[in-house]
Design a protein around this motif. Structure first.
Motif, short mmCIF file in Angstrom:
data_model
loop_
_atom_site.label_atom_id
_atom_site.label_comp_id
_atom_site.label_asym_id
_atom_site.label_seq_id
_atom_site.Cartn_x
_atom_site.Cartn_y
_atom_site.Cartn_z
N GLY A 5 0.79 -1.22 0.00
CA GLY A 5 0.00 0.00 0.00
C GLY A 5 0.82 1.27 0.00
O GLY A 5 0.28 2.34 -0.22
N TYR A 6 2.14 1.16 0.26
CA TYR A 6 3.01 2.33 0.31
C TYR A 6 3.94 2.30 -0.90
O TYR A 6 3.76 1.54 -1.84
CB TYR A 6 3.83 2.32 1.61
CG TYR A 6 3.01 2.50 2.87
CD1 TYR A 6 3.00 3.70 3.56
CD2 TYR A 6 2.22 1.47 3.37
CE1 TYR A 6 2.26 3.88 4.71
CE2 TYR A 6 1.47 1.62 4.52
CZ TYR A 6 1.50 2.83 5.19
OH TYR A 6 0.76 2.97 6.33
N GLY A 7 4.95 3.14 -0.86
CA GLY A 7 6.00 3.09 -1.87
C GLY A 7 5.72 3.89 -3.12
O GLY A 7 4.86 4.77 -3.15
N LYS A 8 6.45 3.56 -4.18
CA LYS A 8 6.41 4.32 -5.42
C LYS A 8 5.09 4.10 -6.17
O LYS A 8 4.54 3.01 -6.18
CB LYS A 8 7.57 3.90 -6.32
CG LYS A 8 7.56 4.55 -7.69
CD LYS A 8 8.47 3.84 -8.66
CE LYS A 8 8.27 4.36 -10.07
NZ LYS A 8 9.04 3.60 -11.06
N ARG A 9 4.59 5.17 -6.77
CA ARG A 9 3.46 5.11 -7.68
C ARG A 9 3.83 5.90 -8.93
O ARG A 9 4.45 6.96 -8.84
CB ARG A 9 2.19 5.71 -7.06
CG ARG A 9 1.55 4.87 -5.97
CD ARG A 9 1.00 3.57 -6.55
NE ARG A 9 0.24 2.83 -5.56
CZ ARG A 9 0.76 2.03 -4.65
NH1 ARG A 9 2.06 1.88 -4.58
NH2 ARG A 9 -0.01 1.37 -3.81
N ASP A 10 3.46 5.40 -10.08
CA ASP A 10 3.72 6.09 -11.34
C ASP A 10 2.62 7.11 -11.58
O ASP A 10 1.43 6.79 -11.53
CB ASP A 10 3.77 5.10 -12.50
CG ASP A 10 4.99 4.20 -12.44
OD1 ASP A 10 6.06 4.73 -12.05
OD2 ASP A 10 4.90 3.01 -12.77
N ALA A 11 3.02 8.34 -11.86
CA ALA A 11 2.05 9.39 -12.19
C ALA A 11 1.45 9.11 -13.55
O ALA A 11 2.08 8.49 -14.41
CB ALA A 11 2.73 10.75 -12.17
N ARG A 38 12.78 2.95 -13.42
CA ARG A 38 12.68 1.54 -13.78
C ARG A 38 12.28 0.64 -12.63
O ARG A 38 12.12 -0.56 -12.83
CB ARG A 38 14.02 1.08 -14.37
CG ARG A 38 14.22 1.60 -15.78
CD ARG A 38 15.67 1.59 -16.21
NE ARG A 38 15.82 2.01 -17.59
CZ ARG A 38 15.78 3.27 -18.01
NH1 ARG A 38 15.58 4.25 -17.14
NH2 ARG A 38 15.90 3.58 -19.28
N LEU A 39 12.08 1.20 -11.45
CA LEU A 39 11.60 0.40 -10.33
C LEU A 39 10.11 0.12 -10.48
O LEU A 39 9.37 0.95 -11.01
CB LEU A 39 11.87 1.12 -9.01
CG LEU A 39 13.33 1.23 -8.55
CD1 LEU A 39 13.42 2.06 -7.28
CD2 LEU A 39 13.93 -0.15 -8.33
N PRO A 40 9.63 -1.02 -10.01
CA PRO A 40 8.20 -1.30 -10.09
C PRO A 40 7.41 -0.49 -9.08
O PRO A 40 7.97 0.07 -8.12
CB PRO A 40 8.13 -2.80 -9.78
CG PRO A 40 9.31 -3.04 -8.89
CD PRO A 40 10.39 -2.12 -9.39
N GLU A 41 6.11 -0.42 -9.28
CA GLU A 41 5.25 0.27 -8.31
C GLU A 41 5.29 -0.47 -6.98
O GLU A 41 5.32 -1.70 -6.93
CB GLU A 41 3.82 0.36 -8.84
CG GLU A 41 3.65 1.34 -9.96
CD GLU A 41 2.21 1.84 -10.04
OE1 GLU A 41 1.34 1.25 -9.38
OE2 GLU A 41 1.97 2.83 -10.75
N THR A 95 4.80 7.88 -2.77
CA THR A 95 5.64 8.83 -3.50
C THR A 95 5.38 8.66 -4.98
O THR A 95 5.68 7.60 -5.55
CB THR A 95 7.13 8.59 -3.19
OG1 THR A 95 7.33 8.65 -1.77
CG2 THR A 95 7.98 9.66 -3.85
N TYR A 96 4.81 9.66 -5.59
CA TYR A 96 4.48 9.62 -7.01
C TYR A 96 5.67 10.12 -7.83
O TYR A 96 6.23 11.18 -7.54
CB TYR A 96 3.24 10.46 -7.31
CG TYR A 96 1.96 9.79 -6.91
CD1 TYR A 96 1.20 9.08 -7.83
CD2 TYR A 96 1.51 9.83 -5.60
CE1 TYR A 96 0.03 8.45 -7.46
CE2 TYR A 96 0.34 9.20 -5.21
CZ TYR A 96 -0.39 8.51 -6.16
OH TYR A 96 -1.55 7.88 -5.78
#
Length: 374
Positions: A5-11, A38-41, A95-96
């Motif tokens: 549920g946390y971490g990177k999200r792609d805008a 290049r990291l996954p969501e 973090t988007y």
């Protein structure tokens, strides 16, 4: 990977990936931005984690780089208040990342539309809303097309109305008048496509697990596998994927810390896949328990928990964190990391050879003995 549920999200609405995406940034920022891109969501992209994964930069350097990426419009940290169907609520921080640089107005508008873009079970954003299917009889067509309607839009509308009218009568507009085979009728009733026999001599498409194993040799020559070895290990990689592991995570687990030499790549990878298998994920609740909707969302500082309702954020960073980063840069703490502070030390030197070289250089030259005078 960050907590679920946390971490990177792609805008959304990013331009396609190109080789010069971050050409306008400094080399350090461009390298870190390319790595994050290049990291996954769901990946953790805090400066402490990046310092562990990128051996050339320390924590201060990664923090300074993230600050510059935020000011350049590539990053924003957003706190989201989620409400679940059973009445419970929780906060998540994401973090988007945007490969395409955005200005502050775009990010502010994105926060307002996070509900439609990120929460499962919620309606899409207004720009992406699809028209509801027609359940009643189609309205009578107008005498002439609308002045603003394009030929493509008119054709699409006609096709949609045509399909809706067939659906209302329980017929398929693409169906042939000839009688279909029983297996085809059963597959259609079940909502699936009928299975087709492969053409003679055609090779069945390989799975994602097979493709990952076959590609290891290109990344690490010591792990070159044959076709038979890929088939034998395919089910183990498939189990990793089923347990939520990503392709990059599996590749890192298989290629990091290799011995020299690797005598049997197949046996070595089988041992790693079995001993490092991730745990079985928790059972997924029913669909009615998965529905969540966003109560509110707010931008928070990229490095601390202060949000825009309690302090002033300058391009996503609060004043205190900006001052701390400026102090680090003033005293030179954001440059290259000394060897003694690297998370992964550089390759070791041959100590014995180096000591022999130093000893030979330290030996005093032998002077000729003086001749006796006559």
């Amino acid at each position: 990977m960050a907590k679920a549920g946390y971490g990177k999200r792609d805008a959304p609405d990013q331009a396609p990936r190109r080789a010069d995406d971050f050409a306008g940034l400094e080399p350090r920022e461009a390298a870190i931005a390319g790595y994050i891109d290049r990291l996954p969501e769901g990946a953790a992209i805090g400066y402490k984690v990046l310092a562990e994964e990128l051996p050339d930069y320390g924590q201060q350097a990664c923090r300074s780089a993230l600050d510059r990426l935020t000011r350049a419009g590539h990053l924003r940290r957003i706190r989201i208040h989620l409400a679940q169907a059973d009445g419970r609520r929780r906060w998540v921080t994401r973090t988007y990342f945007s490969r395409t640089a955005r200005d502050a107005d775009w990010w502010a508008a994105h926060v307002r539309f996070v509900r439609g873009l990120d929460a499962p079970g919620q309606p899409p954003a207004p720009a992406a809303a699809a028209p509801a299917p027609t359940t009643g009889p189609a309205p009578a067509p107008a005498t002439g097309p609308a002045p603003s309607a394009t030929p493509a839009a008119t054709t699409a509308a006609s096709a949609s109305a045509h399909a809706a009218s067939y659906a209302a009568h329980g017929a398929d507009p693409a169906a042939e008048p000839a009688e279909a085979a029983p297996s085809t009728i059963a597959a259609t009733a079940a909502g699936t496509e009928p299975e087709r026999e492969p053409e003679p001599g055609a090779r069945a498409p390989r799975s994602e697990a097979y493709a990952l194993l076959a590609g290891l040799g290109g990344r690490e020559p010591r792990l070159q596998l044959s076709d038979g070895e890929c088939v034998q290990l395919e089910h183990l990689v498939g189990e990793w994927l089923a347990r939520g592991a990503g392709r990059e995570q599996i590749t890192r687990a298989l290629t990091s810390g290799l011995p020299t030499p690797v005598h049997s790549a197949g046996h070595f990878l089988r041992k790693r896949l079995e001993t490092k298998m991730p745990p079985t994920p928790a059972p997924v609740p029913e669909n009615d328990q998965l529905d969540e909707y966003v109560v509110e969302s707010v931008i928070v500082c990229l490095f601390c928990d202060q949000d825009e309702t309690t302090t002033t954020l300058d391009h996503g960073v609060c004043a205190d964190c900006s001052a701390a980063i400026a102090r680090d840069e003033a005293v030179g703490l954001t440059g290259d990391v000394p060897d003694t502070f690297l998370a992964r030390p550089r390759p070791e030197v041959d100590v014995a050879a180096r000591m022999a070289e130093l000893r030979s250089a330290a030996v005093r030259p032998v002077l000729p003995s003086p001749r006796p005078r006559r």
